[in-house]
Write a protein that holds these residues in place. Structure first.
Motif, PDB file in Angstrom:
ATOM      1  N   ALA A  43       0.841  -1.205   0.000  1.00 13.49           N
ATOM      2  CA  ALA A  43       0.000   0.000   0.000  1.00 13.49           C
ATOM      3  C   ALA A  43       0.874   1.253   0.000  1.00 13.49           C
ATOM      4  CB  ALA A  43      -0.908  -0.004   1.219  1.00 13.49           C
ATOM      5  N   ARG A  44       0.463   2.230  -0.794  1.00 12.08           N
ATOM      6  CA  ARG A  44       1.159   3.526  -0.823  1.00 12.08           C
ATOM      7  C   ARG A  44       0.609   4.364   0.336  1.00 12.08           C
ATOM      8  NH1 ARG A  44      -0.699   5.073  -6.648  1.00 12.08           N
ATOM      9  NH2 ARG A  44      -2.503   3.993  -5.738  1.00 12.08           N
ATOM     10  N   ILE A  45       1.446   4.598   1.330  1.00  9.50           N
ATOM     11  CA  ILE A  45       1.023   5.240   2.572  1.00  9.50           C
ATOM     12  C   ILE A  45       1.610   6.640   2.682  1.00  9.50           C
ATOM     13  CG2 ILE A  45       1.056   5.089   5.093  1.00  9.50           C
ATOM     14  CD1 ILE A  45       1.412   2.035   4.771  1.00  9.50           C
ATOM     15  N   LEU A  55       6.866   6.533  13.744  1.00  8.89           N
ATOM     16  CA  LEU A  55       5.824   5.777  13.046  1.00  8.89           C
ATOM     17  C   LEU A  55       6.252   5.338  11.650  1.00  8.89           C
ATOM     18  CD1 LEU A  55       2.982   4.653  12.805  1.00  8.89           C
ATOM     19  CD2 LEU A  55       2.182   6.953  12.194  1.00  8.89           C
ATOM     20  N   GLY A  56       6.805   6.256  10.874  1.00  6.55           N
ATOM     21  CA  GLY A  56       7.223   5.901   9.522  1.00  6.55           C
ATOM     22  C   GLY A  56       8.252   4.784   9.517  1.00  6.55           C
ATOM     23  N   ASN A  57       9.211   4.873  10.411  1.00  5.18           N
ATOM     24  CA  ASN A  57      10.231   3.834  10.516  1.00  5.18           C
ATOM     25  C   ASN A  57       9.625   2.516  10.993  1.00  5.18           C
ATOM     26  OD1 ASN A  57      13.135   3.042  10.549  1.00  5.18           O
ATOM     27  ND2 ASN A  57      12.732   2.765  12.727  1.00  5.18           N
ATOM     28  N   ASP A  58       8.691   2.597  11.922  1.00  6.19           N
ATOM     29  CA  ASP A  58       8.042   1.388  12.430  1.00  6.19           C
ATOM     30  C   ASP A  58       7.244   0.683  11.336  1.00  6.19           C
ATOM     31  OD1 ASP A  58       9.080   1.930  14.937  1.00  6.19           O
ATOM     32  OD2 ASP A  58       7.275   2.973  15.615  1.00  6.19           O
ATOM     33  N   ASN A  62       7.997  -2.970   9.675  1.00  6.69           N
ATOM     34  CA  ASN A  62       6.957  -3.997   9.691  1.00  6.69           C
ATOM     35  C   ASN A  62       6.628  -4.505   8.289  1.00  6.69           C
ATOM     36  OD1 ASN A  62       5.133  -5.608  11.216  1.00  6.69           O
ATOM     37  ND2 ASN A  62       3.434  -4.268  10.645  1.00  6.69           N
ATOM     38  N   GLY A  63       7.378  -4.042   7.298  1.00  6.92           N
ATOM     39  CA  GLY A  63       7.241  -4.599   5.955  1.00  6.92           C
ATOM     40  C   GLY A  63       6.506  -3.748   4.954  1.00  6.92           C
ATOM     41  N   TYR A  64       5.951  -2.608   5.354  1.00  2.00           N
ATOM     42  CA  TYR A  64       5.286  -1.730   4.393  1.00  2.00           C
ATOM     43  C   TYR A  64       6.341  -1.053   3.519  1.00  2.00           C
ATOM     44  CZ  TYR A  64       0.996  -2.585   6.972  1.00  2.00           C
ATOM     45  OH  TYR A  64      -0.086  -3.195   7.550  1.00  2.00           O
ATOM     46  N   THR A  65       6.193  -1.199   2.225  1.00  2.00           N
ATOM     47  CA  THR A  65       7.288  -0.848   1.312  1.00  2.00           C
ATOM     48  C   THR A  65       7.264   0.588   0.807  1.00  2.00           C
ATOM     49  OG1 THR A  65       6.000  -1.700  -0.566  1.00  2.00           O
ATOM     50  CG2 THR A  65       7.527  -3.226   0.523  1.00  2.00           C
ATOM     51  N   TYR A  66       6.111   1.277   0.926  1.00  2.00           N
ATOM     52  CA  TYR A  66       6.062   2.674   0.477  1.00  2.00           C
ATOM     53  C   TYR A  66       5.404   3.522   1.558  1.00  2.00           C
ATOM     54  CZ  TYR A  66       5.604   6.834  -2.380  1.00  2.00           C
ATOM     55  OH  TYR A  66       5.720   8.113  -2.857  1.00  2.00           O
ATOM     56  N   VAL A  67       6.226   4.253   2.295  1.00  2.00           N
ATOM     57  CA  VAL A  67       5.744   5.146   3.342  1.00  2.00           C
ATOM     58  C   VAL A  67       6.369   6.514   3.106  1.00  2.00           C
ATOM     59  CG1 VAL A  67       5.568   5.596   5.804  1.00  2.00           C
ATOM     60  CG2 VAL A  67       5.582   3.224   4.980  1.00  2.00           C
ATOM     61  N   LEU A  68       5.533   7.512   2.836  1.00  2.00           N
ATOM     62  CA  LEU A  68       6.006   8.876   2.620  1.00  2.00           C
ATOM     63  C   LEU A  68       5.644   9.707   3.847  1.00  2.00           C
ATOM     64  CD1 LEU A  68       7.257  11.079   0.873  1.00  2.00           C
ATOM     65  CD2 LEU A  68       5.018  11.391  -0.233  1.00  2.00           C
ATOM     66  N   ASN A  69       6.651  10.225   4.515  1.00  2.00           N
ATOM     67  CA  ASN A  69       6.472  11.032   5.713  1.00  2.00           C
ATOM     68  C   ASN A  69       6.441  12.507   5.331  1.00  2.00           C
ATOM     69  OD1 ASN A  69       7.138   8.937   8.085  1.00  2.00           O
ATOM     70  ND2 ASN A  69       8.571   8.586   6.400  1.00  2.00           N
ATOM     71  N   SER A  70       5.396  13.220   5.740  1.00  2.00           N
ATOM     72  CA  SER A  70       5.290  14.634   5.387  1.00  2.00           C
ATOM     73  C   SER A  70       5.025  15.481   6.623  1.00  2.00           C
ATOM     74  CB  SER A  70       4.171  14.853   4.360  1.00  2.00           C
ATOM     75  OG  SER A  70       2.891  14.695   4.944  1.00  2.00           O
ATOM     76  N   PRO A  85      17.739   8.101   6.886  1.00  2.00           N
ATOM     77  CA  PRO A  85      17.986   8.454   5.468  1.00  2.00           C
ATOM     78  C   PRO A  85      17.381   7.468   4.472  1.00  2.00           C
ATOM     79  CG  PRO A  85      19.975   7.587   6.497  1.00  2.00           C
ATOM     80  CD  PRO A  85      18.988   7.790   7.608  1.00  2.00           C
ATOM     81  N   SER A  86      17.042   6.277   4.910  1.00  2.00           N
ATOM     82  CA  SER A  86      16.472   5.285   3.988  1.00  2.00           C
ATOM     83  C   SER A  86      14.979   5.494   3.766  1.00  2.00           C
ATOM     84  CB  SER A  86      16.709   3.867   4.517  1.00  2.00           C
ATOM     85  OG  SER A  86      16.046   3.672   5.753  1.00  2.00           O
ATOM     86  N   LEU A  87      14.348   6.356   4.580  1.00  2.00           N
ATOM     87  CA  LEU A  87      12.915   6.607   4.450  1.00  2.00           C
ATOM     88  C   LEU A  87      12.649   7.799   3.530  1.00  2.00           C
ATOM     89  CD1 LEU A  87      11.741   6.135   8.154  1.00  2.00           C
ATOM     90  CD2 LEU A  87      12.007   4.418   6.355  1.00  2.00           C
ATOM     91  N   LYS A  88      11.393   7.947   3.137  1.00  2.00           N
ATOM     92  CA  LYS A  88      10.991   9.030   2.241  1.00  2.00           C
ATOM     93  C   LYS A  88      10.433  10.188   3.063  1.00  2.00           C
ATOM     94  CE  LYS A  88       9.673   5.811  -1.464  1.00  2.00           C
ATOM     95  NZ  LYS A  88       9.992   4.573  -0.713  1.00  2.00           N
TER      96      LYS A  88
END
Length: 231
Positions: A43-45, A55-58, A62-70, A85-88
């Motif tokens: 899911a695109r989150i 939360l984004g890192n968690d 937990n396996g969610y592959t697309y998490v965009l933090n804004s 740095p590996s997160l969006k």
């Protein structure tokens, strides 16, 4: 005196020194609620108002592959990008979502007490000021716009359903309204709006009734939680 959560300056100053804070508890407290609503790890989150929560890192762990933090604080986004740095990460204002995100571009939109912060100066939860209602309508309309059909807007809140339902459960947003609770000693609310599903008649009546609750605006553990609860 309550903190001025409506000001970017407040958040920039806070984030400059604060390393971590979890509103409405951490991911482990509502993990089961979330996984029930979002079983697909593809899911695109989008997280709105991510703050310095983990939360984004968690979610990614937990396996969610697309998490965009804004978040609209560039101070915060810069710090979080260095820490994870590996997160969006993206600087984006929840009041102007149409300027940042395309039509129907996310499967899940998640916020954790971000919308609660808009209600801090409201003195009576039964009589909301017209300005806050207009602002909420604008924000929720934009959330619906960038959510795919069948997608879910998930809102984690301190605020009880009889105050939140009239705001979230409106036909113009083209989504259903449901909720569950989580937390051991204090119950937090896990609201789920699914785009394309219809509202029941009780929700529609609740959304209509709030039009009668409009008055002029009156002039930390967090003082925030006490400001948005029923007196």
């Amino acid at each position: 005196m309550t903190s001025d959560y409506s000001k970017l300056e407040y958040w920039n100053q806070r984030y400059a020194s604060e390393k971590h804070y979890e509103w409405c508890l951490g991911y482990s407290s509502f993990k089961l609620n979330f996984e029930r609503e979002v079983p697909s790890k593809k899911a695109r989150i989008l997280i709105l108002g991510c703050g310095n929560s983990s939360l984004g890192n968690d979610l990614s762990a937990n396996g969610y592959t697309y998490v965009l933090n804004s978040d609209y604080s560039d101070v915060l986004i810069g710090k979080m990008n260095q820490e994870y740095p590996s997160l969006k990460w993206v600087v984006a204002d929840i009041n102007k979502l149409e300027e940042f995100f395309s039509f129907e571009s996310f499967d899940v939109i998640l916020e954790k007490a971000t919308l609660d912060s808009f209600f801090v100066k409201e003195k009576d939860p039964w009589h909301y000021n017209s300005e806050i209602l207009i602002k909420m309508n604008r924000i929720l309309s934009q959330i619906s716009r960038i959510l795919v059909k069948g997608g879910k807007f998930i809102s984690l809140s301190f605020t009880q359903p009889h105050f939140r339902k009239p705001i979230y459960a409106k036909p113009e947003f083209n989504w259903s309204f449901n909720y569950s609770t989580y937390g051991d000693y204090f119950h937090y609310f896990f609201y789920v709006m699914t785009k394309g599903e219809s509202l029941d008649s009780a929700c529609i009546n609740a959304s209509i009734s709030i039009s009668h609750f409009v008055e002029p605006l009156s002039e930390d553990e967090e003082d925030f939680i006490f400001s948005i609860q029923c007196p």
